[in-house]
Design a protein around this motif. Structure first.
Motif, PDB file in Angstrom:
ATOM      1  N   GLU A  37     -38.110 -22.914  15.392  1.00 53.82           N
ATOM      2  CA  GLU A  37     -36.717 -22.638  14.793  1.00 53.82           C
ATOM      3  C   GLU A  37     -35.819 -22.738  16.091  1.00 53.82           C
ATOM      4  OE1 GLU A  37     -38.794 -19.817  13.982  1.00 53.82           O
ATOM      5  OE2 GLU A  37     -39.333 -20.133  11.923  1.00 53.82           O
ATOM      6  N   LYS A  38     -36.030 -23.389  17.138  1.00 51.06           N
ATOM      7  CA  LYS A  38     -35.013 -23.795  18.151  1.00 51.06           C
ATOM      8  C   LYS A  38     -34.756 -22.770  18.917  1.00 51.06           C
ATOM      9  CE  LYS A  38     -33.906 -28.370  17.323  1.00 51.06           C
ATOM     10  NZ  LYS A  38     -34.061 -29.417  18.086  1.00 51.06           N
ATOM     11  N   TRP A 116     -33.214 -16.479  21.937  1.00 48.16           N
ATOM     12  CA  TRP A 116     -32.107 -16.991  20.951  1.00 48.16           C
ATOM     13  C   TRP A 116     -30.798 -17.236  21.511  1.00 48.16           C
ATOM     14  CZ3 TRP A 116     -33.542 -18.669  15.566  1.00 48.16           C
ATOM     15  CH2 TRP A 116     -34.658 -18.277  15.342  1.00 48.16           C
ATOM     16  N   ASP A 117     -30.136 -18.192  20.808  1.00 48.07           N
ATOM     17  CA  ASP A 117     -28.822 -18.387  21.047  1.00 48.07           C
ATOM     18  C   ASP A 117     -28.291 -17.037  20.222  1.00 48.07           C
ATOM     19  OD1 ASP A 117     -25.875 -19.629  21.524  1.00 48.07           O
ATOM     20  OD2 ASP A 117     -26.199 -19.587  19.436  1.00 48.07           O
ATOM     21  N   LYS A 118     -27.174 -16.322  20.706  1.00 50.01           N
ATOM     22  CA  LYS A 118     -26.666 -15.226  19.784  1.00 50.01           C
ATOM     23  C   LYS A 118     -26.052 -15.438  18.579  1.00 50.01           C
ATOM     24  CE  LYS A 118     -23.833 -10.921  20.020  1.00 50.01           C
ATOM     25  NZ  LYS A 118     -22.898 -10.324  20.941  1.00 50.01           N
ATOM     26  N   ALA A 122     -27.992 -14.563  14.776  1.00 51.87           N
ATOM     27  CA  ALA A 122     -27.316 -13.788  13.766  1.00 51.87           C
ATOM     28  C   ALA A 122     -27.557 -14.334  12.452  1.00 51.87           C
ATOM     29  CB  ALA A 122     -25.860 -13.889  14.184  1.00 51.87           C
ATOM     30  N   GLU A 123     -27.343 -15.802  12.497  1.00 54.88           N
ATOM     31  CA  GLU A 123     -27.594 -16.403  11.265  1.00 54.88           C
ATOM     32  C   GLU A 123     -29.081 -16.391  10.780  1.00 54.88           C
ATOM     33  OE1 GLU A 123     -26.645 -20.421  12.673  1.00 54.88           O
ATOM     34  OE2 GLU A 123     -24.495 -20.148  12.538  1.00 54.88           O
ATOM     35  N   GLU A 124     -29.974 -16.411  11.705  1.00 50.48           N
ATOM     36  CA  GLU A 124     -31.672 -16.424  11.462  1.00 50.48           C
ATOM     37  C   GLU A 124     -31.894 -14.823  10.704  1.00 50.48           C
ATOM     38  OE1 GLU A 124     -35.807 -16.984  10.758  1.00 50.48           O
ATOM     39  OE2 GLU A 124     -34.051 -18.193  10.978  1.00 50.48           O
ATOM     40  N   ASP A 130     -31.484 -11.030   4.057  1.00 47.83           N
ATOM     41  CA  ASP A 130     -31.369 -11.550   2.581  1.00 47.83           C
ATOM     42  C   ASP A 130     -32.771 -11.755   1.704  1.00 47.83           C
ATOM     43  OD1 ASP A 130     -28.678 -11.029   3.009  1.00 47.83           O
ATOM     44  OD2 ASP A 130     -28.384 -13.245   2.987  1.00 47.83           O
ATOM     45  N   SER A 131     -33.804 -11.915   2.312  1.00 47.63           N
ATOM     46  CA  SER A 131     -34.949 -12.324   1.592  1.00 47.63           C
ATOM     47  C   SER A 131     -35.882 -11.404   2.222  1.00 47.63           C
ATOM     48  CB  SER A 131     -35.301 -14.012   1.904  1.00 47.63           C
ATOM     49  OG  SER A 131     -35.278 -14.120   3.014  1.00 47.63           O
TER      50      SER A 131
END
Length: 146
Positions: A37-38, A116-118, A122-124, A130-131
Motif C-alpha cells: 500500500e505504498k 506512512w505519509d500522513k 489518514a485516507e487508509e 468505514d469497513s
C-alpha cells in the motif's frame, strides 16, 4: 513488540526520528524496505532474517509472482541505523515510493513497523474504519476471532 501510532517529520535531508518506543525493539541497526500500500516497512534484523527465510522458500524458478514479491522486498532493502539523535536516513528512492515529504506516521505492526505519509495514512485509516465490521467478519471466516 512494535505497536502504537506516532507522528514525526522527515527533514530536508531525508532524516527521520524513530519513535522512542520503537528504538529498543528495532535496535541500533535494522532494515528498511518497500511495503504494501505504498508505505515502508521497518524490521528488526532478527525479524528480517526470518522473513527472508520465508522468501527463500518461494518457488522462484517457476513462479513469476514469487520473483516479483522477492524483488519488491529485497530489491529495495536499505540498512537503517540510528544516529545520536535517534534518527535514521530514508533514501530518496524509498521516500519517493512512499510519497514521504514532510509529515509521516509510524504504525506498529508487532514484528515490524510501517511508515506512512500522513495524508495517505489518514485516507487508509478512514477506509479501514468505514469497513472494519466487514474486515473482522472476513478474518473470522478465516479462523480469527476477536
Amino acid at each position: 513488540m512494535l505497536r502504537g501510532e506516532y507522528s514525526h517529520n522527515i527533514d530536508a535531508k531525508g532524516r527521520l526520528i524513530i519513535p522512542a518506543k520503537f528504538r529498543d525493539d528495532l535496535g541500533e541497526n535494522f532494515v528498511i524496505t518497500k511495503g504494501m500500500e505504498k508505505c515502508l516497512y521497518l524490521y528488526p534484523k532478527d525479524e528480517w532474517n526470518i522473513f527472508e527465510e520465508k522468501l527463500d522458500k518461494l518457488p522462484t524458478t517457476t513462479d513469476k509472482n514469487a520473483r516479483r514479491l522477492i524483488r519488491h522486498f529485497r530489491g529495495s532493502v536499505t540498512d537503517g541505523e540510528l544516529d545520536k539523535q535517534g534518527r535514521t536516513l530514508i533514501n530518496s528512492s524509498l521516500r519517493e515510493f512512499a510519497h514521504l515529504e514532510k509529515e509521516v506516521v509510524f504504525i506498529g505492526m508487532g514484528k515490524y513497523a510501517e511508515i506512512w505519509d500522513k495524508t495517505r495514512w489518514a485516507e487508509e485509516n478512514a477506509e479501514v474504519e468505514d469497513s472494519i465490521e466487514d474486515i473482522a467478519a472476513d478474518m473470522e471466516a478465516n479462523g480469527f476471532s476477536i
